[in-house]
Design an enzyme around this catalytic site. Structure first.
Site: not given
Ligand code: PPS
Length: 290
Positions: A132, A102, A47
């Site tokens: 988010s 990530h 995010k």
């Protein structure tokens, strides 16, 4: 009704990864992935601006030719290292290749360390990441139910979320050995002045782009344009996986939405934990935490 936590996450080297997209096989593929010297990987804690980078990187690398963002879905255009789809598209990528991940630094494959591939680490205010992510956990059926905002805040601070603690992630990528192979940029910088942020990235990637090309890229990577781009807005994903009616993937695209969600108590708790965990680190945060 969502499944229990152990059905949702795979435990891998101390991290929780969503089972829907991560398999032992895809993680093995990532570990054996051969980075090339002219590859570039955008690294993000979830995010923080990942799909934004999937829009930006191909355009910076090709000088602003819109073909990739108009003809190829983002997850194939700039695939995720670690996600199962990479094995299906890796051979079709043309150099210079762009990837996103990530992964904390410890999960990067050996070839990343021996190559000269570059990394762009995008950092976002963790309070906005939390907000988010809270909405994302409501719309993505392959993630656990976030519970109340208060419950989710605790989970986030304890690192009982995908890819672990935010503080560990940002710390993990501050590696002297990466030298000028890595650049750091913030989501907030990109929101505030996208052309300037693109110029910084383009210089880092040694692309000699004209001001005109930078402005064209900025226009096509704006929140509004991306939200309307069906190759980037996840409208092609079945509701079974992502329910855009609950919350769109491209939700608000602003900095500071945390102000609409945190109570003074939550803010104090959040700030003190993050502050403590970053104490003694030799980098400063570009935004104040309180
Ligand atoms: S994920 O699931 O980890 O891949 O999500 P990620 O792409 O990292 O982050 C999603 C948030 O990034 C916002 N976003 C943008 N903001 C501004 N401009 C542009 N062009 C843009 N593209 C994506 C997206 O809206 C999510 O943030 P929130 O705060 O939820 O709106």
């Amino acid at each position: 009704m969502k499944s229990p936590e152990f059905d949702i996450y795979l435990q891998y080297q101390g991290f929780l990864l969503p089972r829907e997209t991560h398999f032992l096989q895809s993680l093995k593929f990532a570990n054996e992935f051969k980075f090339k010297d002219d590859d570039v990987v955008a690294v993000t804690y979830p995010k923080s601006g990942t799909i934004w980078m999937q829009e930006i990187l191909p355009l910076l690398l090709n000088g602003g030719d819109l073909t990739p963002i108009q003809t190829t879905v983002n997850w194939d255009r700039v695939p995720w290292l670690g996600v199962k789809r990479l094995a299906e598209v890796a051979d079709k990528l043309t150099s210079p290749r762009a990837l996103v991940t990530h992964f904390p630094y410890s999960l990067m494959p050996p070839s990343f360390h021996t190559s000269k591939a570059k990394a762009i680490y995008v950092m976002r205010n963790p309070k906005d990441i939390l907000v988010s992510s809270y909405y994302f956990h409501q719309m993505a059926t392959f993630l656990e139910d976030p519970g109340t905002f208060d419950e989710f805040l605790e989970k986030f601070l304890e690192g009982r979320v995908m890819f672990g603690k935010w503080t560990d992630h940002v710390k993990s990528w501050r590696r002297a050995e990466l030298g000028d192979r890595i650049m750091f940029i913030t989501y907030e910088e990109m929101v505030q002045d996208l052309p300037a942020a693109l110029r910084r990235m383009s210089d880092f990637l040694c692309r000699n782009l004209s001001d005109e090309a930078i402005l064209k890229i900025a226009e096509h990577c704006s929140f509004k344009t991306m939200k309307a781009n069906r190759m980037s807005n996840f409208s092609q994903i079945s509701k079974e996986y992502m329910d855009n009616d609950k919350s769109p993937f491209l939700r608000k695209g602003i900095s500071g939405d945390w102000k609409n969600h945190f109570s003074p108590e939550q803010l104090a708790r959040f700030t003190s934990v993050i502050f403590k965990e970053l104490e003694g680190e030799n980098f400063s945060l570009p935004w104040s935490l309180d």
